[in-house]
Design a protein around this motif. Structure first.
Motif, short mmCIF file in Angstrom:
data_model
loop_
_atom_site.label_atom_id
_atom_site.label_comp_id
_atom_site.label_asym_id
_atom_site.label_seq_id
_atom_site.Cartn_x
_atom_site.Cartn_y
_atom_site.Cartn_z
N PHE A 235 32.38 40.85 42.12
CA PHE A 235 33.89 40.48 42.09
C PHE A 235 34.48 41.61 43.13
N SER A 236 34.22 42.50 43.29
CA SER A 236 34.83 43.53 43.75
C SER A 236 35.19 43.37 44.57
N ASN A 237 33.58 42.96 45.66
CA ASN A 237 34.09 42.11 47.04
C ASN A 237 34.96 41.18 47.09
N LEU A 238 34.99 40.00 46.51
CA LEU A 238 35.48 38.61 46.36
C LEU A 238 37.06 39.29 46.43
N PHE A 239 37.23 40.12 45.76
CA PHE A 239 38.82 39.94 45.04
C PHE A 239 38.66 41.56 45.74
N GLN A 240 39.83 42.00 46.70
CA GLN A 240 40.39 43.40 47.27
C GLN A 240 41.61 43.18 46.98
N LYS A 241 41.58 42.56 45.94
CA LYS A 241 43.34 42.45 46.53
C LYS A 241 43.84 41.86 44.55
N ASP A 307 57.10 39.21 32.69
CA ASP A 307 56.60 38.97 33.71
C ASP A 307 55.72 38.60 34.47
N LYS A 308 54.97 36.99 35.07
CA LYS A 308 53.95 36.55 35.20
C LYS A 308 53.19 37.89 36.16
N TYR A 309 51.91 37.67 35.76
CA TYR A 309 51.05 38.47 36.46
C TYR A 309 51.16 37.40 38.33
N THR A 310 51.49 38.44 39.19
CA THR A 310 51.23 38.45 40.83
C THR A 310 50.95 39.12 41.74
N PHE A 311 50.13 38.60 42.74
CA PHE A 311 49.04 39.16 43.71
C PHE A 311 49.41 38.55 45.19
N GLN A 312 48.77 39.21 46.10
CA GLN A 312 48.82 39.46 47.04
C GLN A 312 47.66 38.24 47.34
N PRO A 313 47.84 37.04 48.55
CA PRO A 313 46.84 36.47 49.07
C PRO A 313 45.82 36.63 49.34
N GLU A 314 44.32 37.09 48.60
CA GLU A 314 43.38 38.04 49.37
C GLU A 314 43.17 37.33 50.96
N ASP A 315 42.69 38.11 51.76
CA ASP A 315 42.36 37.75 52.99
C ASP A 315 40.99 36.92 53.04
N TYR A 337 30.78 32.77 46.64
CA TYR A 337 31.84 32.06 47.47
C TYR A 337 33.55 32.36 46.87
N ARG A 338 34.29 32.46 47.29
CA ARG A 338 35.57 32.77 46.48
C ARG A 338 35.99 30.79 46.90
N LEU A 339 36.48 30.39 45.63
CA LEU A 339 37.36 29.23 45.79
C LEU A 339 39.11 28.78 45.22
N PRO A 340 39.25 28.54 45.42
CA PRO A 340 41.05 27.95 44.92
C PRO A 340 40.82 28.05 43.71
N SER A 384 35.33 28.45 36.86
CA SER A 384 36.96 28.32 37.48
C SER A 384 37.94 29.47 36.81
N LEU A 385 39.09 29.98 37.77
CA LEU A 385 39.79 31.16 36.71
C LEU A 385 41.56 30.37 37.49
N ILE A 386 41.91 30.78 36.57
CA ILE A 386 43.78 30.58 37.54
C ILE A 386 43.61 30.93 38.59
N ASP A 387 43.59 31.97 39.25
CA ASP A 387 43.93 32.43 40.49
C ASP A 387 43.03 31.35 41.30
N TYR A 388 41.74 32.24 41.09
CA TYR A 388 41.04 31.80 42.40
C TYR A 388 39.89 31.45 41.23
N GLY A 389 38.66 30.93 42.10
CA GLY A 389 37.66 30.19 41.12
C GLY A 389 36.02 30.95 42.03
N ILE A 390 34.90 31.08 41.76
CA ILE A 390 34.08 31.19 42.26
C ILE A 390 32.78 29.93 42.23
#
Length: 975
Positions: A235-241, A307-315, A337-340, A384-390
Motif C-alpha cells: 500500500f505504501s508504494n501504490l499510494f504515495q500521496k 470536511d471530507k477527506y481530499t487528496f492529490q491524485p497519484e502519479d 495494480y492500482r485501479l480507480p 475496492s475502496l472509495i478513492d482507489y481500488g487494487i
C-alpha cells in the motif's frame, strides 16, 4: 478484502437477466409515519431512512431467527486520522467500550477530576522528549490512573450486552469505516437501542493507559506478522500521496507512544455525528415500529458539517516497483495494480476481472497455475475502496521455484487476460455462480446486515448493488480485454516476501503499569435501569431428531434428509466411514482427485464443466470420515451428480500430476514449519497425546515420496465400497432424491471394512512441564493444557456456564484480569473444552499472547486464576443468563439439523442436549462453580506449550513453570 456484493436472482437465467433497467429503481414510500426509500426487486426488502438530524437508518426485516444483527457504522477510519496522530480512529474504537458519565462509573464527579489530571499529564508527556522526564510523567499517569480506576467499573458495556443475550459484541476499524457490532435477541432491541444512544452521547476515555497497552500489544503483534508487513509495503508504494499508503490503521510506533486524549475527543466530535453515521439492522422485527424507536433514541444527536477527506491524485507508475520483505514465515509473492475507486465506471469491470483471474475453479490462475500445479497456490481479487481500488495478486512457489519464477508465471496470466486467452463462456459461468452465491448471502440475517453496512460505509448506491448481476451480464469479453490493457502494464508493485531472520524493528517497550481496580462486582444505576427494562424472551426451539430429520435407504446406505423450503439450493454429501486414522494415504487420495482427468475429460475441463452449471464438488478426509460434497442449484442436481460419478469411476492415473502434487506438498510441509500458528497447534497436540499424536500422525517424507499413482487411484475408486451415509438438503422430496440417486450412485451390496483406526490416548500430566519451540518473534505465545476425565453429558451445563464465567469472553475473569486490569496481553482466554466423542476426555485450554518482556507476569497472572478463582456472584448470573439467552434464540436449521444429530450420536446422545441445559442452568450456584474449579483446575499440574524466541524468553524463566523440553520441528510435525 473484497467488497461484498449483494443479493441474488437465482430463478432468472443469464440470457434474459439484462432486460429493462426499470426493474431496479429507487422508490419512495411512507409507513408508520415515516418516509423511506427502497429499491424495486430487492430481495433484502431493505428500507433506507434519513432522520431529521441526518442519521441513516437501514432496516432489512426477516423472521427466520428471533435475533437481529445490528451495526452502528461511522464513515471514518484511518484515512481520516490526523497525520500527527495516526491510529487515532482505532484508539477511539477501543475506548467506545469504556462507558459514559452514566455507566462505567461509581462516582462520576470524583472520577472526572482524576481523568482531567490524566488528560493534562498526557499532553505534558507528549511534549516532553527527555526519556527520564517522560518516565517520571508516566509514573504519575500510572498513579493517577490507579486513583481514577477506583471510581470506574470496567466492562459495563459488555456486561449489559451479555445480560440481554448479545453475541459477537465487537468493533473494527479500517481505511474508511469504524463499525460497532452486536447480534441481539429481537426481544432485547429496546435495551440495545437505549445502550447505544447513551454510548455515543458522551463517551468517557477512562481506564485509558491499560487499554492503550492493549493497542501496543496489537501493534507489536503486527511486527511478528509477515503478511501485515507485506500489505503495508504494497500500500505504501501504490499510494504515495494518499492516506491508504501514507498511514496505517493501527498507526506508527511514535504516535502510539504519544497519544493525545484531546485529539481523540476532537476526532469523535468531528466524525461521530448523525450525518456521518448509519444504524443498520437486519432480523426479526417490524420496521414501522423499529424506525420510531431508533428516531426516539438518537434524536438528541445534532448534525455538524465536516470536511471530507481530499487528496492529490497519484502519479502514474511508469515502471515496476519491486520491494523485498524478510521474515520467518514462508516465502510468497504479492503484486498490486492500482485501479480507480468504487464509483468509477470501470469498477464493475474490475470486480469481474478478479473473478476471471481466480474464482476457485475456472479462472486463469485456477486452471493454468493451480490445477496444473505450477505453483503451490495463486489467487487474485479486487479490493475496492472509495478513492482507489487494487487488483491484489498473491502466489507461493512450489519446490525448486524462486520468487522470480513465481512472478513470471503470474504476470504471464495477466498477459493471457490482456490477449483474451480465456474461455468465451467464462463470463456467463461467473454470473451463474454469482447468482447462486447471492442466495447464500441473503439466507441469513447477519449476511444481509453485513452487505448493507459495507455499501453504506463504502458510499455505494444500493440500486447498483441490487442490479449487480443484471449489470454484469452486459459486459462482453472485449470490454474485459480493453480494461486489462488499460490498467495492467508495467505499472505494478511487487513485494517479494523472502524467508529469513527478521530485521530489527522498533517495538513499543513495556511501560511500568500498576494493575488497576476493575470493580467487577459493582454496578451503575444506568445498568440497573437497562436490566430492568421489560423484554419478553423468545421461547426455545429444540430439535426432535425423529421429526426434524427424514430417513430413508439407498441400498444399504442410510439417507438423512432435511427439506429446503426457502430456495433452490441443494447440498448432497456422501459420508464414508474411512479416515486418516484408518489410512494415512486416504487424505492424499482425496487431494489427488482434483488434479486428475478421465479418458474423456482433462482435469481442467472437469473444473470448467462444474463451474459452468454453478455447481461444485469437494472431497475431504478427516480423522474418521471421508466426505464427498456436491452443491449447487437443484435444476442442475442430476448433471452435477452424474458428472462427479463419471469422474470418480473413470479417473485416470497421472504420474506427472502426482509428482507435482508431491512437490507442492513437500513445499507446503516446509512452509508449515515456518508458521508459528501451526507450530503452536502441534505443541498442543503433543501436550494432549504425547510424542505420537494426531498432529504428527502423517506420512513421513520418505513415505510420501514412495506413494504411487496406482495406490491413490485404487483408494479413489474403492471409496464407494465403504460404509456410507447419504446426506441431502434441498427442495426435492426425499423419495424423488432417493429415486434419482438409485440410477446415479451405486451402493454396494456389502460394505468393505476399513482397517482399524489408530487410537491416541490423552495423557494426564503428573507434573508441570513445558513444551517449547524456538521461533524468531517479538511476542510469546503460551498455552496451558490439561486433560481431565472422560465425557459426561451431565456436566454439559456446568461446562458452558463455567466457560462463560471464567475465560470465554470480554466479560470473563481471564480477560478482565489479564488484559483490562493488568494490561499483560492483547488476546487471552481459558476454556474447558468438551470432547467430540463419548470416549474422549475434557481438557483445559488456556492462552496468553503477550510481549516477550511480559512473559513472566502473564504466566503468573493466569496461574493465579487457575489456582484461586475470584467469586463474583453477579458475573455468574450473567454467565448463566448468556447460556439461557443463547438457547432461547438459537435456531438450528437446514442441514445443520443433520450435523447436530450426527454430533449427538458421536457423544452417545439421543436427544438435543440443549433442552437439558435449559432446564438445569438456573440451578448452578457459585458453590458449584467453585467446586468445579477446585476439582479440575486448582493446584493441578499443567503442560505449557510455548512458542517464543529463546533470545527474548529465557530458559530459566520457563523452568520456573516446569521441566522444559525443547522440541525440534521434526518431533512436532512428524516429518
Amino acid at each position: 478484502m473484497i467488497r461484498k456484493l449483494t443479493l441474488a436472482f437465482a430463478a432468472v437465467l443469464v440470457s434474459v437477466v439484462a432486460f429493462a433497467q426499470n426493474q431496479f429503481q429507487w422508490k419512495e414510500a411512507s409507513s408508520g409515519g415515516y418516509t423511506y426509500k427502497y429499491v424495486t426487486n430487492d430481495p433484502a426488502k431493505a428500507r433506507f431512512y434519513t432522520l431529521k438530524n441526518g442519521l441513516t437508518v437501514i432496516l432489512s426485516p426477516t423472521n427466520k431467527d428471533p435475533r437481529i444483527q445490528a451495526y452502528v457504522a461511522i464513515k471514518a477510519g484511518s484515512k481520516t486520522d490526523p497525520a500527527t496522530n495516526t491510529g487515532l480512529a482505532h484508539y477511539l474504537e477501543h475506548m467506545l467500550f469504556k462507558g459514559t458519565d452514566k455507566y462505567g462509573s461509581l462516582d462520576w464527579s470524583k472520577e472526572k477530576v482524576e481523568l482531567e489530571k490524566i488528560d493534562a499529564l498526557y499532553e505534558q508527556y507528549n511534549s516532553t522528549k527527555d526519556e527520564v522526564q517522560r518516565k517520571a510523567i508516566y509514573k504519575k499517569i500510572d498513579s493517577v490512573s490507579g486513583v481514577a480506576a477506583k471510581y470506574a467499573i470496567a466492562n459495563e458495556y459488555d456486561k449489559m450486552m451479555s445480560a440481554m443475550g448479545a453475541q459477537g459484541t465487537n468493533a473494527f476499524t479500517s481505511f474508511e469505516q469504524t463499525v460497532y457490532t452486536d447480534d441481539v435477541p429481537s426481544a432485547s432491541l429496546d435495551k440495545y437501542l437505549a445502550v447505544q444512544s447513551e454510548r455515543f452521547r458522551n463517551p468517557v476515555l477512562r481506564i485509558f493507559h491499560t487499554e492503550l497497552e492493549a493497542v501496543y500489544e496489537e501493534k507489536n503483534r503486527t511486527l511478528d506478522n509477515d503478511g501485515r508487513k507485506v500489505s503495508e509495503t504494497l500500500f505504501s508504494n501504490l499510494f504515495q500521496k494518499h492516506n491508504y499508503g501514507l498511514q496505517t490503521t493501527i498507526g506508527t510506533v511514535e504516535h502510539l507512544k504519544n497519544p493525545s486524549l484531546i485529539e481523540i475527543r476532537k476526532y469523535f466530535n468531528k466524525y461521530y455525528v448523525p450525518n456521518n453515521m448509519g444504524i443498520i439492522l437486519s432480523g426479526d422485527f417490524n420496521p414501522d415500529e423499529v424506525i420510531a424507536k431508533v428516531d426516539k433514541a438518537f434524536s438528541y444527536m445534532q448534525p455538524k458539517p465536516f470536511d471530507k477527506y481530499t487528496f492529490q491524485p497519484e502519479d502514474a507508475i511508469k515502471a515496476p516497483i519491486v520491494k523485498e520483505i524478510v521474515g520467518p514465515d514462508a516465502e510468497n509473492l504479492t503484486i498490486g495494480y492500482r485501479l480507480p475507486g468504487n464509483k468509477d465506471k470501470d469498477a464493475l469491470l474490475a470486480d469481474l476481472v478478479g473473478q476471471i483471474l481466480t474464482n476457485g475453479r475456472a479462472g486463469l490462475l485456477d486452471l493454468n497455475l493451480v490445477k496444473k500445479q505450477k505453483l503451490l497456490r495463486a489467487s487474485a481479487f479486487t479490493y475496492s475502496l472509495i478513492d482507489y481500488g487494487i487488483l491484489y495478486l498473491s502466489a507461493a512457489p512450489t519446490s525448486g521455484q524462486s520468487l522470480e519464477d513465481v512472478k513470471a508465471l503470474v504476470l504471464n496470466e495477466i498477459e493471457n487476460l490482456k490477449k483474451g486467452n480465456f474461455d468465451d463462456q467464462l463470463i456467463t459461468s461467473i454470473i451463474n455462480n454469482i447468482k447462486k452465491n447471492k442466495i447464500y448471502e441473503t439466507e441469513k440475517y447477519g449476511d444481509r446486515a453485513s452487505v448493507l453496512m459495507d455499501a453504506f460505509t463504502s458510499e455505494l448506491d444500493w440500486r447498483d448493488q441490487v442490479a449487480y448481476v443484471n449489470d454484469l451480464s452486459k459486459i462482453k469479453k472485449e470490454d474485459i480485454v480493453a480494461f486489462a490493457n488499460k490498467y495492467f502494464g508495467d505499472n505494478y508493485v511487487a513485494v517479494l516476501k523472502r524467508k529469513g531472520e527478521s530485521p530489527a524493528t522498533v517495538k513499543i517497550e513495556k511501560p511500568s503499569i500498576t494493575p488497576v481496580e476493575t470493580n467487577p462486582d459493582k454496578q451503575s444505576a444506568f445498568v440497573k435501569t437497562i436490566n430492568e427494562m421489560p423484554a419478553t424472551a423468545a421461547k426455545p426451539v429444540f430439535l426432535d431428531y425423529k421429526k426434524d430429520i427424514q430417513k430413508s435407504k439407498l441400498g444399504k446406505a442410510e439417507v438423512l434428509y432435511v427439506p429446503n423450503k426457502d430456495n433452490d439450493i441443494f447440498r448432497l454429501s456422501y459420508r464414508y466411514k474411512i479416515g486418516s486414522l484408518n489410512d494415512k494415504k486416504q487424505g492424499l487420495a482425496s487431494q489427488y482427485i482434483q488434479f486428475l482427468g478421465t479418458d474423456k475429460m482433462t482435469a481442467e475441463e472437469i473444473s470448467k464443466a462444474f463451474y459452468k452449471i454453478a455447481c461444485g464438488f469437494n472431497v475431504s478426509t478427516g480423522e474418521e470420515y471421508t466426505t464427498v460434497s456436491i452443491e449447487g442449484l437443484q435444476e442442475n442436481f442430476e448433471n452435477a451428480v452424474k458428472l462427479y460419478e463419471e469422474v470418480v469411476n473413470n479417473v485416470k492415473a497421472d504420474d506427472k500430476a502426482l509428482a507435482a502434487l508431491k512437490a507442492r506438498l513437500n513445499k507446503a510441509r516446509k512452509d508449515a514449519k515456518a508458521n508459528k500458528g501451526a507450530i503452536l497447534q502441534g505443541l498442543t497436540s503433543y501436550a494432549l497425546y504425547g510424542s505420537e499424536n494426531k498432529f504428527n500422525n502423517v506420512l513421513t517424507n520418505e513415505e510420501l515420496n514412495a506413494v504411487t499413482t496406482q495406490e491413490l487411484v485404487d483408494r479413489i475408486k474403492n471409496l464407494n465400497n465403504y460404509e456410507q451415509t447419504v446426506i441431502y438438503y434441498g427442495p426435492t422430496p426425499v423419495y424423488n432424491v432417493v429415486s434419482q440417486l438409485k440410477t446415479l450412485h451405486q451402493v454396494p451390496a456389502n460394505f468393505a471394512v476399513a482397517a482399524p483406526a489408530k487410537t491416541f490416548k490423552q495423557e494426564v500430566p503428573a507434573k508441570n512441564q513445558v513444551l517449547f519451540a524456538d521461533y524468531d518473534m517479538v511476542q510469546a505465545e503460551t498455552r496451558w493444557i490439561r486433560n481431565t476425565e472422560t465425557y459426561n453429558p451431565e456436566k454439559t451445563t456446568m461446562v458452558n456456564v463455567f466457560n462463560n464465567y471464567f475465560g470465554g469472553g470480554m466479560g470473563s475473569l481471564v480477560f478482565q484480569t489479564i488484559r483490562e486490569s493488568k494490561a499483560l496481553a492483547y488476546s487471552t482466554y481459558g476454556y474447558y473444552v468438551q470432547p467430540q466423542k463419548k470416549d474422549q476426555d475434557y481438557y483445559l485450554l488456556g492462552y496468553v499472547g503477550s510481549q516477550a518482556d511480559k512473559f513472566n507476569d502473564a504466566t503468573v497472572a493466569m496461574n493465579e486464576l487457575l489456582t484461586k478463582m475470584p467469586e463474583l456472584p453477579k458475573n455468574l448470573e450473567l454467565a448463566k443468563n448468556q447460556v439461557k439467552k443463547d438457547i432461547q434464540t438459537e435456531r438450528i436449521t437446514q442441514d445443520g439439523i443433520i450435523y447436530n444429530y450426527l454430533n449427538a450420536k458421536n457423544l452417545g446422545l439421543n436427544d438435543d442436549i440443549r433442552k437439558k441445559m435449559y432446564e438445569t442452568v438456573d440451578k448452578i450456584t457459585m458453590a458449584d462453580v467453585k467446586k468445579f474449579h477446585q476439582n479440575y483446575f486448582s493446584g493441578k499440574p499443567y503442560t505449557y506449550a510455548i512458542v517464543a524466541s529463546e533470545k527474548r524468553v529465557s530458559m530459566d524463566d520457563m523452568k520456573k513453570l516446569g521441566e522444559v523440553k525443547k522440541l525440534s520441528l521434526e518431533e512436532i510435525f512428524g516429518y
